[in-house]
Motif scaffolding. Structure first.
Motif, PDB file in Angstrom:
ATOM      1  N   LYS A   9      14.356  -6.598  -0.513  1.00  0.00           N
ATOM      2  CA  LYS A   9      13.547  -7.335   0.452  1.00  0.00           C
ATOM      3  C   LYS A   9      12.359  -6.458   0.823  1.00  0.00           C
ATOM      4  CE  LYS A   9      15.542 -10.489   3.668  1.00  0.00           C
ATOM      5  NZ  LYS A   9      16.243 -10.649   4.917  1.00  0.00           N
ATOM      6  N   ARG A  10      11.199  -6.951   0.659  1.00  0.00           N
ATOM      7  CA  ARG A  10       9.994  -6.210   1.046  1.00  0.00           C
ATOM      8  C   ARG A  10       9.809  -6.283   2.562  1.00  0.00           C
ATOM      9  NH1 ARG A  10       8.485  -3.416  -3.088  1.00  0.00           N
ATOM     10  NH2 ARG A  10       8.305  -4.523  -5.030  1.00  0.00           N
ATOM     11  N   TRP A  11       9.231  -5.231   3.135  1.00  0.00           N
ATOM     12  CA  TRP A  11       8.957  -5.183   4.562  1.00  0.00           C
ATOM     13  C   TRP A  11       7.609  -5.859   4.814  1.00  0.00           C
ATOM     14  CZ3 TRP A  11      12.192  -3.495   8.340  1.00  0.00           C
ATOM     15  CH2 TRP A  11      13.315  -2.762   7.944  1.00  0.00           C
ATOM     16  N   THR A  12       7.602  -6.913   5.568  1.00  0.00           N
ATOM     17  CA  THR A  12       6.361  -7.605   5.917  1.00  0.00           C
ATOM     18  C   THR A  12       5.807  -6.999   7.203  1.00  0.00           C
ATOM     19  OG1 THR A  12       7.463  -9.240   7.295  1.00  0.00           O
ATOM     20  CG2 THR A  12       7.251  -9.762   4.932  1.00  0.00           C
ATOM     21  N   PRO A  13       4.536  -7.220   7.502  1.00  0.00           N
ATOM     22  CA  PRO A  13       3.992  -6.717   8.768  1.00  0.00           C
ATOM     23  C   PRO A  13       4.789  -7.209   9.982  1.00  0.00           C
ATOM     24  CG  PRO A  13       2.203  -7.395   7.338  1.00  0.00           C
ATOM     25  CD  PRO A  13       3.481  -7.794   6.652  1.00  0.00           C
ATOM     26  N   ALA A  14       5.276  -8.439   9.950  1.00  0.00           N
ATOM     27  CA  ALA A  14       6.081  -8.962  11.061  1.00  0.00           C
ATOM     28  C   ALA A  14       7.405  -8.206  11.177  1.00  0.00           C
ATOM     29  CB  ALA A  14       6.345 -10.457  10.865  1.00  0.00           C
TER      30      ALA A  14
END
Length: 185
Positions: A9-14
């Motif tokens: 899972k990539r880390w999103t800004p949110a």
């Protein structure tokens, strides 16, 4: 049995904003369960972002402004709540002196005029050099009878030194060179 493959899972800004806001206060396993990520992933991202868990004071910790007595008999006052006792607790008479006169210069110490370590009023404090304090207090540890003997010994020593410093036993010529020695060329 092999683990089932889970795509990363990539880390999103949110996600990063949520991590910054909640990581210091919420236990990592709880966050892992809520977000569907491994706890190690959350910890490593927090470490990468240099986010630390808040270290809450112990439940029996004293509030700022509390006073206590050290093993040496000095009154100390709590000035912060960092968890590091060396910076959290400051000697009370140092606080009083620095508030009135500024920092204590190197080589000087704040002493009590009346000798009472609990009387931290400014009128009872004075600035002394370390050598003055030593000269003033080294003598007090001995019983009165021994103090008299020490005084008499010092007087006797002064008399012997005065006697010995009389005329020099080695003759000196008018140019300041000891007689009997050869002058270098």
């Amino acid at each position: 049995m092999a683990r089932p493959y889970r795509p990363r899972k990539r880390w999103t800004p949110a996600d990063l904003e949520r991590l910054v806001a909640r990581y210091p206060f919420v236990p990592t396993p709880t966050l892992a369960a809520e977000w569907g990520r491994p706890a190690a992933s959350i910890r490593s991202k927090a470490e990468e972002l240099r986010i630390r868990k808040n270290r809450l004071p112990a439940p029996n910790a004293l509030p700022i402004g509390s006073e206590r007595v050290t093993n040496g008999g000095y009154l100390t006052r709590k000035v912060s709540n960092t968890g590091n006792w060396r910076t959290d607790w400051v000697i009370a008479h140092h606080l009083v002196w620095t508030a009135a006169h500024g920092p204590i210069p190197d080589g000087f110490v704040v002493t009590f005029k009346d000798g009472n370590r609990f009387n931290v009023g400014l009128e009872n404090l004075e600035l002394s050099t370390s050598s003055e304090v030593f000269k003033r207090h080294w003598f007090e540890k001995y019983p009165p009878e021994l103090r008299d003997v020490i005084r008499l010994h010092a007087q006797l020593k002064r008399k012997v030194d005065e006697h010995d410093s009389g005329p020099s036993a080695t003759p000196v010529s008018s140019d300041g060179v000891t007689e009997g020695r050869q002058r270098p060329c």
